[in-house]
Every structure is written in C-alpha cells, then in structure tokens.
Design an enzyme around this catalytic site. Structure first.
Site, mmCIF file in Angstrom:
data_model
loop_
_atom_site.group_PDB
_atom_site.id
_atom_site.type_symbol
_atom_site.label_atom_id
_atom_site.label_comp_id
_atom_site.label_asym_id
_atom_site.label_seq_id
_atom_site.Cartn_x
_atom_site.Cartn_y
_atom_site.Cartn_z
ATOM 1 N N GLY A 14 0.833 -1.204 0.000
ATOM 2 C CA GLY A 14 0.000 0.000 0.000
ATOM 3 C C GLY A 14 0.859 1.241 0.000
ATOM 4 O O GLY A 14 1.850 1.311 0.720
ATOM 5 N N ARG A 75 1.170 -4.870 -4.867
ATOM 6 C CA ARG A 75 1.320 -6.072 -4.044
ATOM 7 C C ARG A 75 1.767 -7.175 -5.009
ATOM 8 O O ARG A 75 1.347 -7.203 -6.153
ATOM 9 C CB ARG A 75 -0.010 -6.447 -3.382
ATOM 10 C CG ARG A 75 -0.575 -5.307 -2.560
ATOM 11 C CD ARG A 75 -1.720 -5.710 -1.661
ATOM 12 N NE ARG A 75 -2.298 -4.515 -1.046
ATOM 13 C CZ ARG A 75 -1.799 -3.898 0.031
ATOM 14 N NH1 ARG A 75 -0.725 -4.371 0.629
ATOM 15 N NH2 ARG A 75 -2.376 -2.811 0.513
ATOM 16 N N ASP A 106 5.009 -4.319 6.643
ATOM 17 C CA ASP A 106 5.363 -5.634 7.175
ATOM 18 C C ASP A 106 5.647 -6.692 6.111
ATOM 19 O O ASP A 106 6.716 -7.294 6.083
ATOM 20 C CB ASP A 106 4.160 -6.130 7.998
ATOM 21 C CG ASP A 106 4.526 -6.240 9.459
ATOM 22 O OD1 ASP A 106 5.703 -6.014 9.785
ATOM 23 O OD2 ASP A 106 3.640 -6.546 10.259
ATOM 24 N N THR A 129 4.253 2.864 5.830
ATOM 25 C CA THR A 129 2.857 2.428 5.988
ATOM 26 C C THR A 129 2.127 3.423 6.868
ATOM 27 O O THR A 129 2.705 3.969 7.809
ATOM 28 C CB THR A 129 2.757 1.027 6.637
ATOM 29 O OG1 THR A 129 1.408 0.830 7.083
ATOM 30 C CG2 THR A 129 3.672 0.883 7.830
ATOM 31 N N ASP A 131 -0.197 2.586 8.829
ATOM 32 C CA ASP A 131 -0.761 1.872 9.974
ATOM 33 C C ASP A 131 0.103 1.944 11.234
ATOM 34 O O ASP A 131 -0.377 1.687 12.325
ATOM 35 C CB ASP A 131 -0.985 0.400 9.595
ATOM 36 C CG ASP A 131 -1.884 0.254 8.381
ATOM 37 O OD1 ASP A 131 -2.848 1.029 8.270
ATOM 38 O OD2 ASP A 131 -1.629 -0.628 7.542
ATOM 39 N N ASP A 133 2.228 -0.081 12.332
ATOM 40 C CA ASP A 133 2.102 -1.368 13.012
ATOM 41 C C ASP A 133 3.345 -2.239 12.846
ATOM 42 O O ASP A 133 3.274 -3.463 12.962
ATOM 43 C CB ASP A 133 0.864 -2.114 12.485
ATOM 44 C CG ASP A 133 0.949 -2.396 10.983
ATOM 45 O OD1 ASP A 133 1.854 -1.834 10.333
ATOM 46 O OD2 ASP A 133 0.125 -3.163 10.475
ATOM 47 N N ARG A 175 -5.267 -1.676 9.708
ATOM 48 C CA ARG A 175 -5.183 -3.152 9.624
ATOM 49 C C ARG A 175 -5.521 -3.782 10.982
ATOM 50 O O ARG A 175 -6.559 -3.443 11.543
ATOM 51 C CB ARG A 175 -3.801 -3.554 9.135
ATOM 52 C CG ARG A 175 -3.614 -3.164 7.644
ATOM 53 C CD ARG A 175 -2.575 -4.053 6.995
ATOM 54 N NE ARG A 175 -1.404 -4.164 7.845
ATOM 55 C CZ ARG A 175 -0.474 -5.098 7.714
ATOM 56 N NH1 ARG A 175 -0.568 -5.997 6.755
ATOM 57 N NH2 ARG A 175 0.555 -5.130 8.517
#
Lengths: 325, 325, 325, 325
Positions: A14, A75, A106, A129, A131, A133, A175
C-alpha cells in the site's frame, strides 16, 4: 566501509504519503557518495519484470511534497515463491546492482528479508505504511499524514454531528492495529475509541451512550472504530444503538487516508530515514530496517519484524479514556 | 416599506457550510434596521417547542468561518401536519414575531411556504444545501464548499490510484441530482461521471474502461458516481469491472462533504443572501426564496420550488465528456 | 466554420491557480477536433525564442489539480515593441500555427490584441489572474483560489488576534483593484476593508477603532487592506493606531496567494473557458477574450479591455459595511 | 501522594496551536481526580487582576481542534517585578488555589519558576511555543502545526517559483533558534537553509545560487531564512542576488504560523502533557516543566530552562545539506 557502486530502490505494498520523500532521501544521499541508483517500478512486480530506470538528482526534484509514489507500487503475491526471489536476485546481479532498498510495510519487508537470506543480496528496509504497526519502530512514513487526514474528515463530521445532535461511528484504517485509531481518537476528542487490541462489549457501549444522551451530557458524539476489529463491528454497534433509540450515522474513511501531500513530520522522517539507510548500508549493515526508537534513528533486524508484534501503548489508551469523561 | 419590529431565523434539514454566515447576514442586517431577531434552535422542531434565544451582534461574532450551524438543525416530520404549522404560527404570534427566515433545502422551504400560505406569517427562504438541487437558483449555500471537500478527497485518492494503477469508484452526495457529481467530476479530471439524469449502461462502461486499460491509455482512473443513481449502482459497476479483470476500489465520501470551514465563495454568497433576505422582507416581499440567477440576486416564489425540478446543464456534461478523452 | 489545423497556447504574466486546467481544456478540446496543439514555454518570451513543444492528451494528464503553469510563465517587456510582435508572427507562420491562445492578465491580453491587429494572427484570450480586475468578465481564473488562500491565512491570524486582543492589518493582493480585498474582507468577517477605489481617512479610521476598543466592542479585529492603495497605507495606519494606544500587527500575505491547488470553482471555470475558447475560434471569432457575464460564457472584444476599467460593485461594499457593525 | 483540591491554569506569551488541547488535558484530568480548576484569563496579566473563571468538563468541550487559546494570552512585563509575583501569590491564596499550571514559552516559564521560588506556590510548566526552542524537551506544543503551516505556504510559493523560474527568500519564525527553519527547509526541499546558529557569508551564497542558475541546475529555488539571523539578513541577500543578475522575491510568513487548527501530533502531545502535568503535581513534583526526551514524557527542572540553551541538531543540518545538492 563497504564498497558499493550501484543500488536499487523500490516502493511496495500500500502506498503511503512520504514515500516520494524517502526515495529522494535515498537517491540524493547515494549520489553524494558517487553511487548509481536504479528506481524499480511497481515494487517486486517490476523487479521480476526487470522494469527499472536510472535515477538522477533531477529525477527526484520537486517530489518531496507529492503524495503516492512516483515509482508506483503493487502487491506481489508471486514474491512468496522462493523461485521468484531467486529470479529477482539474478536480475539484480545481471545489472550489477549490489544492494536493494525496500520502502513498504510488514509484508514487503518480510519479502526483503527472505531475499537477502536466500540470495545474499544486501537489503535495507524503510518502514512505509500509514498503519504504524511495524515492530521495532515508533513511527512509520505516512502515519502522521494519515492521522491528519482522518482528523480533517472527523473535524468536518463533528460540525454535522453537533448541528444535528447525532452520533457518528467513524471507521479508520490501521489493519489489525489500533494505533491509528487511538491517536486519531485522542486528537479528535472522540467520545469513544474502539481498537482490536481490547475486546468490546457492544451492549455496554450502547447503554453508556444512550444513558449519557438522556442525561444531557452527550447529545452528539464521535466514536472512532479501528477497521481491524471483529467483522462488521461498526454496523453491529450502529444496530445496537438504534435499539436504544439513537440514530447514529456511519462513516468509513477508507482510501482518502492513504494519499495527499505528506505532512512536514513525514517529510522530515522520510528524508532522514532515506539518508540514513544509505549510511547504514555503507557502514556494512544489511538485513535490517531503519526506524525510530526513543526518538533516535535505530536499526532493527528484519528478522524481528516477523517474530514480534508491536503492542499498543496502554498509557495512551488510559489518557484517551480520562479525557473523554 | 413594510414595518417590521421582530423576526426569527432558523436552519432546517441537512446542515451545510455557510449556514452560520447566512444567519450572521440576517442578524446583522436586521439589527442595522432596528429589528429584533430571535434564533430558533433545531429548525422547525425547536419552533414547535418554543425553543429560541434573542440574538445580538455579538451572538454572531466569529462564526462566519465555522461549519455547521450554531442554531443547530433537524429534520421535522411533524411539520408535514397542518395542525403543527398552525401551532407554530401561534407560538410566533405570542412572541410578536412578525416574519420567519428559513435557511434550508427543498423540503424545509416547502414547509416554510405552507406555513405562510396557511397562517399568513410572512416567510423568506434562503437556499442552504450542498446538493444545489433547488429550482430557480444557480447556486446554494454550501455547494461550493462541498465540491472542494470532495475534491480534497479525490485528489488524495488519485495519488493511490496512480501509484497502484487502479480504478476508483467515488460516490459523492447530491440526492437525486447530478449537479455536485458533474462539477466534482470536471474539477477532478475524472475519467467518467455517472449522474441520475442519464441512464447508465453498466456493461458498456466496464467494457470501455477495460479496453482503454488494455490499450495502455487508462491504467488508472477516477469514476465519479452520484449517490442518486439506481440503488447500488456503484457496487454493480465494481462487480462488472471485476468480470473484465479490473480490481476497482470503492470510496463513499459520505458526511465529510457536509461539514468544514465554508469556502470564501459560500461565505460571500451566504452573507449577501442573508442581507438581501431582510431587504426583500422590508420591501414587502414574502413567500419567496432569495437566490442567484444569471449571476444576480433574485427572488423566486416558493411555490415554484415545489412545482418545478432543476435540470442539469447539458453543456457542462458535454464539456466533461470532451475533456476526458 | 473556420478551418484550423494547428494552434499554439501560452501562459503569460503572473501565474494563477487554474492555468493548468485551462491549458488542459484548450488541448483536449482542440485534439477532439483533430487540431494540432503546440505549448509555448515561458509566455511571449518563449514565443520569441521559438521555444515550444507538441502537446498530446497525455501531456495534460493529471495536471488539473496542480498550481502554477507547467508551460511556465514570464513577463516579456520586449513584446511592447512592434518589431518583436512581427517576429513572433513570423515564427508562428513558419510552424504553420494558425491561431494563438493566450492565458493571462490585462497586459498579456493587450499584447495578444496588438499581435492580431498588426499581423493578422487570430488570437483568443483567457482571463488568468488572481486580481479579477479584467474588464468585461465577472470572474477570472485564479481569483476564487486566491480568495480561499487569503482566507486560510486570515482565519489563522484571527486565532492570534482573538487570543491576544490585538488588531491585525492584513494586506492582500489585487494590483490597483479592491475586488480581492472586498471579497476576502466580507468572507473573513473583517472589521474594516480598505480599497483603492475609495479614499481613506487614516485619522478617522484610527479614531473609530480606538473608540470601539475602549467601548469594549472591538478588542481585536482584522483590517483588510488592498495592496493597490496609496504607498505605505498599511504602515501609515499602523503608526496612527499606535498614537491611539493600539499595537496592531501587520501581515503582508504576498506571493502565497498566487500558488496552490486550484479550487473546484477555478478548475471548472478554467476547463470550460479552455473548451469554449476553441469552440469560438472554430466559429470564426478572434481578437476576443472568453469570459463570464451574468453567469454565462461570453466573448469580449480585446479592444474593450484596453479602453475600459472594471469597477467595484458598490452593493458589495455596502453589504460589507453593514455586516461589520 | 500530594493532596490537592484546587488548581489554576493559564496560557502566557505568544499563542501556539494546541494550547486549547493542553488546557483541556489539564482540566479533564484534574476533574477526574475531583480537583477544582480555575481558568485564568490573559496569562499573568489576568492573574494580577484576579480575572478567572471556574472550569467544568463542558468548558473544554469541542475546543481540542481550535487554534489560539480560549483563555486568551498576553505578555506581562509587570511580572518581572517581584512585588507583582508576591501579589499574584496572594490572589491565589485568597482563592485557596494550591498550584498553578502555566502553558507558554521560555519567558513565561521563567516567570513561573520565580513565582514558586519566591512564594512557594507549586507550579508546573507546559512548553507551548511554535519555536521549539525550550531546553530539555525535544518538542513543544505548536511546533508541528507551525511547520505544516509554513510548508503549506512554501508549497504554494514553489508553484510560482517554478512557473516563473525565480528564487524566493522565505523568512520563517523561530526567534533566536533555527529549529523551525531547519525542519521546514528539509520538508520543503529548500535549496538553502540559513539559521542563526551558523554564520552566513552572503557573497558566497549569492555566488553559489548565481552559478547553479547559469549552469542550468537551479533556475528556481526556495531559500528558507530563520527570522533570528542578523538584522535584515533576508533583504541583504536579496540585494546581493540582484547584483548577480537574479531577481529574488521575498516572502515573510509572519503571524500566519501561529494560528490555525492544531495538527494531530500537537493535539496528542498537548493532551498527554496536560494529563501528565496533573499526575506529576499529584505525585509531589513542582517547579518543573513536563516535556519530551528520547520520545518519552519527562520532567525538567524549570531552573534548567534558564541556565541552558537548546542547541540545533548538527546531524539534521548535515542531512539538509546533503539532500539539496
């Protein structure tokens, strides 16, 4: 100091705001050391197709303020196949590219790790990212911008929520992590924040909101819901609230959180990580991600990203709770 | 010149950016003529509950730039009942309020018209809606801001669409009208604009997009879809595109289009219409809406709003089509 | 219908947001009629240097949302010389370019008019300036965006003005015209608007502000000053206010008003004028500007732009005055 | 744990975005411990006039997203006088206020320190300034927003600089520190950053810019200049550049950097520091500022702020230099 004459850089997964600034950081720093830089198009997909271009200083001029990634991203499920990774290494060797810089999340960084482990190509990862995360780094490129974009949206929604004395359930990205939701929720002054890290009792929440509405202390409100919660949590809560006589609206922010001019914070972060990635590479490091810990730039073994999961700061949630009484 | 000593103002229906500026225009102009102004809370609902406050010049200070409406708004189904409208007139008479200014959309202005027709209370309407779907006026308070808000979102989405070479179906507001979608679509450089005024052949659209993608001229794109199209048009198109091998994302902009700081255009429009509404009232007019036609402020009989439907400018759609080849 | 096979387009003078959208409108419409389009770099300067490129549909892809002008712009004093204009015509002839589209302000459009008058090259002008000071058109490409940019700045300044109970003198662009200042002032809820069209009594203004401050009704405030006023008006007022015990801040907005993503309004306006310019050219018109009058697209003889000066709408100023009591 | 039943909070000095979020953090956290909170108006000036109000949870509702400070702020030269500080303590005692929270910059926190030192009133400081020039903390409330505001402006200016191939000298705030200029410069991709921490050779700079322009590698550019440099540095450079045939524009961003909706980062920071300030107070701390070091919340003795000066990170400047070649 490691001798490097040629590297390649790609963005994968992304897209996130600041990826262009990170590419620029990598390219300008590499060029300042006399290193040739290839820009690979569309992530690992483009790598497997040998689709890349030589980058000059001018190639990355006037892009620091642009959203998305000018190298494009994708992706690449094929990259889960070791044979494909072997093929990728071959393509890099043929072009005499000695190292690969991967900007992504990730999954993309896992792919990068396997590439080095299996083929010996030195890789350096940069956390890109929205996120936030990724284990081992407090911050990721794009997170700050995404938070601000979500806040722009929620500040607008608050106008309508107040004018109509309605509740809004606002679903933000992230996510499986509640990091974005927690920051957005605190900054938005949200009345409630629901994250996947903590289980949610829908009946209790609905009762609480209905009660405070009756008491006159909460005629309107914003409930921030992380997308990573149990499936359809948002619509389940909406339904439960309707049972209590409330008529909440649902707003799913979606992809607007991914794009846009990066914030100053993300541009500085991306510029620095881009520069540092090259410095670490020259210093002999590889199979690492450059990130931020305790406010300082650090290196994190890519291996760790796979093994550990980043936890949500409980202090932050406590503060969130305290401020919305 | 009509003698007026006391008026009331309310905002009704969906809120739109610039309503505060309109209230301020009404209040400051009325005060400059020595007229007392009451602000009614929550639209016709508050009127029926006799819920209002006296407004001073300071009451509307520092609100010109705020989204939403500080008087709050509501939809009021009870007002469809003539008995309720009679009750409303009684409340206004008891307070010696001689005229009512109503800021809202189609439905709210219809209610205003019936109130005057049945009870003789002079009413003046101001067009406050982001949909710009009110007959007789080229422009409505909030439309310009909503267009800009939708564009902010689409400009962000374009970053991701380009980076990932994906199509996005973006659904914008507009009720049964394609006005907002057309303007947003032209301004966003959208590859396609779908409005309820024209029937849509899903199979044809999907084929067209798939073909241009294969030809390499349209690897990514934005398709703007007006919410007022046939139910689930957006997801039907998405499904059809998947049949052709495309993987479009859907983004429903929703309520973010309603809020936010009003644009300069909407603030000037709202300020002028607010001022003019009082001037027209004093000049003896009533049962009218103040609006814009051929770039000039005009009065439109409220009756006309009910009888006629505003059409979409075919020239604009032609231009939209021409520019996206 | 006039036969045209090749045209050129240029942007000239100060850049304004929406120029890219106008170029795109011209290019895509011309291409849809099978006309070849050259893009001239850096305005008349580039024309005199025969510096231009062939434009395709892809050349103007993804630029509708960008500020500035991708063809670049310049002021060109040489073009005041008839010999240079003759030279320009020769260059156009050599390339078989049959007509020229000029996007710019007053001065640039005067140059365009003289080019046609003296050499017979058909020219069509498009009004591109943030000042909205061109005779014959109510609107110019860039004005709406500049108003919004100035408002962003003033909304920020208002926060500080309120927090510190201070007055701010904010100088906005507009050359010799008060159009931008008036619109910005109304939309900002400015306490005072000073425009070059009306003479200013500094002593009186200072007294008025000092009095309302003492009375407690105006502890802070925004005074919008058009740049075109008498030299140093802003600092003269500041000085006079200091004599009355006030400590105003000065803010000169300057060039930030020129750039930035164009507003939706400017993108639609520019797209339509770009398309219409080609339609008018094909219909046989030339030596005209396309503009907006009474909300409709019209043609204005370029000659008129030179002979008449656009006046400020006194109604608008009256409303401005009324609303800030 | 210290027993506290009543505290007061004030904002002092130049306002900064996020001050409202900090007040809200203080108030809501204090209330959650059953502590009464007074909001003092206009900083130390209001304290000396005993001008304050009791704050409830609703008092700080819907302010987290607002710029400026709803308690208003002021500079207070009288507070340099020990007699005035004694008077302030007396007023606090009379109202049974047991501790004071001060949100402001260097000067305001020095005043707070002296108040505690001389009168024994416990004080806790929160760093509120856009300059980020306070010793002991990496971050201050308002810095991130000011950076983003400056970037908005520079991104706009870049459009004009590119379109016209001109250089712009952009002066940003920061008092005597180059922190804001450095971050803004990196994030803007500025061609040059001039900060007061390093001496500037005007002749050399001008030569460098003129040379790269002639070489065709730098036809336009942004030079970020910190306001704290030697007097009139900006206009001196402009003059020198003119000697080399360049025609740079000057843009002084000024007070727009102070206002506006705070960024998400500043809202989270301010909310956390507000909450933590109360926690530290209850834990027995005082005469400290709460701040951020190595990414963690820390306490810094107010005494240190007076004794040490915060230095600019040389690594950051090195990166800035490297990226603009």
């Amino acid at each position: 100091m490691r001798e490097i004459t040629s590297v390649a850089v790609l963005t994968s997964g992304g897209d996130s705001p600041g990826m262009n600034a990170a590419i620029r950081g990598v390219v300008r720093t590499a060029l300042s050391y006399g290193i040739t830089v290839f820009g690979i198009h569309r992530g690992f997909t483009g790598l497997l197709q040998n689709d890349m271009e030589l980058l000059s200083s001018a190639s990355v001029s006037n892009i620091v303020q642009r959203g998305g990634t000018f190298l494009k991203s994708a992706r690449c499920p094929e990259f889960h196949d070791p044979a494909c990774r072997k093929q990728a290494a071959k393509i890099l060797h043929t072009r005499n590219i000695e190292a690969l810089l991967v900007i992504g999340g990730d999954g993309s960084l896992t792919g990068a790790h396997l590439l080095e482990e299996e083929t010996g190509i030195p890789v350096i990862g940069l956390p890109g990212t929205i996120d936030n995360d990724i284990f081992g780094t407090e911050d990721t490129i794009g997170f700050d911008t995404a938070m601000n974009t979500a806040l722009d949206a929620i500040d607008r929604i608050r106008d309508t929520a107040d004018s109509h004395e309605r509740h809004f359930l606002v679903e933000v990205m992230g996510r499986n992590s509640g990091f974005l939701a927690t920051h957005v929720g605190i900054a938005a002054g949200a009345e409630m924040i629901l994250v996947p890290e903590y289980s949610v009792n829908i009946a209790e929440i609905a009762l609480q909101l209905a009660t405070s509405r009756k008491a006159g202390t909460g005629s309107s409100g914003i409930i921030v819901v992380a997308e990573g919660n149990e499936p359809d949590l948002t619509s389940k809560i909406a339904h439960e609230l309707q049972q209590h006589g409330l008529a909440p609206h649902i707003s799913i922010l979606g992809h607007i959180q991914r794009g846009g001019r990066p914030s100053g914070h993300d541009r500085v972060l991306a510029s620095c990580l881009g520069a540092v990635a090259i410095e670490y590479l020259l210093a002999g490091y590889s199979d690492i991600m450059v990130g931020v810990s305790n406010g300082e730039v650090v290196d994190i073994p890519l291996d760790d990203l796979i093994r550990y999961r980043k936890g949500l700061d409980p202090e932050l949630l406590k503060i969130a709770l305290q401020l919305h009484k």
